[in-house]
Structures are given as C-alpha cells and as structure tokens.
Design a protein around this motif. Structure first.
Motif, mmCIF file in Angstrom:
data_model
loop_
_atom_site.group_PDB
_atom_site.id
_atom_site.type_symbol
_atom_site.label_atom_id
_atom_site.label_comp_id
_atom_site.label_asym_id
_atom_site.label_seq_id
_atom_site.Cartn_x
_atom_site.Cartn_y
_atom_site.Cartn_z
ATOM 1 N N UNK A 54 0.844 -1.194 0.000
ATOM 2 C CA UNK A 54 0.000 0.000 0.000
ATOM 3 C C UNK A 54 0.881 1.247 0.000
ATOM 4 N N UNK A 55 0.295 2.323 -0.519
ATOM 5 C CA UNK A 55 1.010 3.602 -0.501
ATOM 6 C C UNK A 55 0.972 4.119 0.925
ATOM 7 N N UNK A 56 2.126 4.522 1.433
ATOM 8 C CA UNK A 56 2.184 4.973 2.822
ATOM 9 C C UNK A 56 2.070 6.496 2.899
ATOM 10 N N UNK A 57 1.632 6.940 4.078
ATOM 11 C CA UNK A 57 1.487 8.383 4.302
ATOM 12 C C UNK A 57 2.736 8.881 5.022
ATOM 13 N N UNK A 58 3.051 10.142 4.809
ATOM 14 C CA UNK A 58 4.244 10.721 5.450
ATOM 15 C C UNK A 58 4.260 10.541 6.958
ATOM 16 N N UNK A 59 3.083 10.734 7.578
ATOM 17 C CA UNK A 59 3.053 10.698 9.055
ATOM 18 C C UNK A 59 3.432 9.315 9.606
ATOM 19 N N UNK A 60 3.331 8.279 8.771
ATOM 20 C CA UNK A 60 3.644 6.926 9.250
ATOM 21 C C UNK A 60 5.138 6.747 9.555
ATOM 22 N N UNK A 61 5.937 7.677 9.042
ATOM 23 C CA UNK A 61 7.379 7.565 9.272
ATOM 24 C C UNK A 61 7.843 8.405 10.464
ATOM 25 N N UNK A 62 6.876 9.034 11.126
ATOM 26 C CA UNK A 62 7.220 9.832 12.307
ATOM 27 C C UNK A 62 7.016 9.002 13.559
ATOM 28 N N UNK A 63 7.854 9.241 14.553
ATOM 29 C CA UNK A 63 7.692 8.569 15.846
ATOM 30 C C UNK A 63 8.130 7.114 15.848
ATOM 31 N N UNK A 64 8.875 6.708 14.810
ATOM 32 C CA UNK A 64 9.269 5.286 14.755
ATOM 33 C C UNK A 64 10.768 5.067 14.970
#
Ligand code: F6P
Length: 358
Positions: A54-64
């Motif tokens: 799936x295409x990921x959203x930018x916010x998914x790469x924050x806080x990880x």
C-alpha cells in the motif's frame, strides 16, 4: 512523474529496522518532496509474492525512530524455496515481478540479512531495481563492517551477562549463557568481552570440552568459585566439527542433545561437581528500542539509500567500510557469510585477557 519507492523488511526482526525505514523515507521526502511515493510491502517477500502493498502516508514515518521491530511486518521466506513451486502452485519469482510492476515501482529497498540479500540479488538479476540494506543481530553480512541491530543486541546480551554475575557469584555457580548466532559468533564474542565472560565459545572455533573444564577448574584453584560462559547457540565441539551438517544433526538426535548449552552444562557439572545452570535470553536479544549507535547507523544507511535512489544506482547493498558508508554490488555479497576470522582482533583481545575460547 512521481518516483515510486517500495520498501520491505524480511527475515528475523531486529532493532533499527524502523529507524532505517524512517531514515530512507525522510531523506526521500527531503530530496523529492511531493514527487515521491513510498510503497510499503507487508511481511517481506511474502507480501511481494501475494501483492500485499500500500502507498504509505508521510506521518507513518514519524515517531518510529525508537520503536523496535518493523512497522511493515516481516517473515522468513527461505531463498532456497524461491524457485520451487509448492502446493499453492505459485511461481514466486514471477509473482514478485508482477507485484513490482502492478505497484508501478521504480525501485525496491530490501532490508534484511543474508537470506534477504540472496533474494534481493535474484530480483536484481531478474531486472528489478533493488537496493539492499544490511540488518541482523548476527553481524554476518559479507562486505560490511557492521549491520544495524548488532550493537543493540550486544548491549542487551552484555546486560544479561552483567546480571547473571549476581547469581553466579552469590551461589558460586557456573552459568552457561546461550547467545544467538548459529553460524557466526560475533554477538557472543563482543558481549562476552563486554560482560567479562570467563569462557567464550563460538561456532567458528570448535571447542574441546576438556579445555573448558580445565579453565573452570583453574579458576576454582585460584579461589574463583564461579564461572561465566558465553556460548553461541551454534557452538560445536571438535568431534562435531569433523561431521557434515546432517551427520551432526543425527549424532545430536541419537545422543539426546537438545542444545549446545544443555550439553556443555551437563558435562561441566559431571566433571567438576559445580552446580551449573543454563540461561537463554533468546529473542530478548532482538527486542525493543535500538541503541543510540544503531539509530545513527540506521539513519546513515537509510539516508544513503535515498541518495542511491536519486542517482538511480541499483543492484547494490549499502555497507559500512572503515567508517565510510558505501555500497557493494549485490552479486558480490549474496550467498557469502562474514564469519569471525581466526585473525579477528577480538579473539586476540580475548586470548590476552586469559579468556578461554575452548
Ligand atoms: O538471524 C537472526 C537470528 O536471531 C539468529 O541469531 C537466530 O539463530 C535466528 O535469528 C533465530 O530465528 P527465529 O527468530 O526464526 O527463531
């Protein structure tokens, strides 16, 4: 046209996978802005085979950055089965190529260990644009001085050895700590030295149990009534070293040997009479947040991968050599394992310290 960059994590999880994903994603957004889309492939090559992306959203790469494991999920999909059509009748290589095409990928970042890099090379040979990123707590990927996950595991294993000292000294026991590493002894060697183990046994140096017993006895003669052994799960004795893999497995079955550490503990107890216990920290060694070292390394590797994407440089694996982030051609590293060489500095250090290597 937007650049479409796929990412997958394959093989055993390890600390630093998310930090690497984040490093690559943030650097890609920095370089391409809205002209990049990141596609997350779920559960490693299994997701690529089954079209699970799936295409990921930018916010998914924050806080990880600090999160252990992998937000993409992972799975072991053995390389040796990649070209074998099983009961489900799926041609895995064709299926992976189809998913790559369906997802309109310009390239795919494959985060993983030795098995992952073998399949990465296969896909590269099939014409896909692939970049490998070296993860594993085993530190056994050829062509790189270090892999992300390794130093966090060393920290965890060292803490295990530190804490075991308490019981070992208080109860005057011999404690045998089983550390991960079936073929490569890096983790055991480094954490054994960091934790002050008295005996370190690694797969690359088959041990003689008599030497192990003598080392414990020598310590006892010096008034040290406890001993700590750091033993890699893949440790073998000199008799087993002369056997082929299948032969060795049959030998262990016949003798009722479950694990290397169980056997070593029983042999020590029988020969010395000292109470001997086994401790297996197991998957805790791969768990939790990456260390500061691994966060930095993962960020270096991830951002380097983004640079490679910008340069359209594929068919390579990111590596660290003499403190410089660089690459190796996938075809040159796939299928090779970096074992602890006899000339390894750390073996010299251990010997200078009087640590028995069996
Ligand atoms: O490759 C990493 C590793 O943790 C090895 O050290 C260990 O032998 C193996 O994975 C364990 O695999 P699994 O998690 O599949 O039991």
């Amino acid at each position: 046209m937007k650049k479409r960059v796929g990412i997958l994590t394959s093989g055993g999880d390890c600390p630093g996978l998310n930090a690497t994903i984040r490093g690559a994603a943030k650097a890609l957004y920095q370089r391409f802005g809205d002209d990049v889309e990141i596609i997350g492939v779920q559960n490693g090559y299994a997701g690529l085979i089954h079209g699970d992306w799936r295409v990921m959203e930018r916010h998914e790469f924050s806080g990880i950055l600090t999160r252990g494991g992998t937000i993409l999920g992972t799975k072991r999909t053995p390389f040796k089965m990649m070209k074998v059509v099983e009961e489900d009748n799926i041609d895995k290589v064709a299926a992976m190529k189809k998913t790559y095409k369906d997802a309109k990928l310009d390239c795919l970042l494959c985060l993983g260990g030795n098995g992952t890099h073998k399949t990465a090379n296969l896909l590269s040979e099939e014409g896909l644009n692939i970049i490998g990123l070296p993860k594993t707590i085993d530190n056994d990927i050829y062509g790189t001085d270090v892999t992300f996950g390794f130093h966090t595991a060393v920290d965890i294993a060292t803490e295990v050895i530190d804490r075991i000292h308490t019981t070992a000294t208080s109860h005057r026991r011999v404690m045998v700590i089983e550390l991960m590493g079936n073929k490569a002894g890096w983790l055991t060697l480094y954490s054994g030295i960091a934790g002050g183990a008295d005996i370190i046994l690694i797969p690359e140096l088959p041990y003689n149990i008599e030497n192990v017993i003598k080392a414990i006895q020598r310590r006892a003669d010096d008034g040290k009534l406890f001993s700590i052994l750091a033993v890699a799960e893949g440790a073998i004795d000199t008799a087993e070293a002369a056997m082929k893999k299948k032969e060795r497995a049959a030998y262990r079955r016949e003798k009722g040997i479950r694990t290397a550490t169980d056997r070593i503990a029983a042999q020590i107890e029988q020969a010395t009479g000292f109470e001997t216990r086994v401790c297996v920290p197991g998957h805790m060694q791969r768990g939790g947040s990456p260390s500061a070292y691994d966060r930095v390394l993962a960020t270096q590797f991830g951002t380097h991968a983004a640079k490679l994407v910008e340069a359209d440089q594929y068919g390579v694996a990111v590596a660290m050599k003499n403190n410089i982030v660089t690459t190796n051609p996938l075809k040159e590293i796939a299928g090779k394992t970096k074992l602890v060489p006899e000339t390894c500095d750390m073996l010299t250090v251990a010997r200078r310290m009087g640590i028995s290597l069996g």
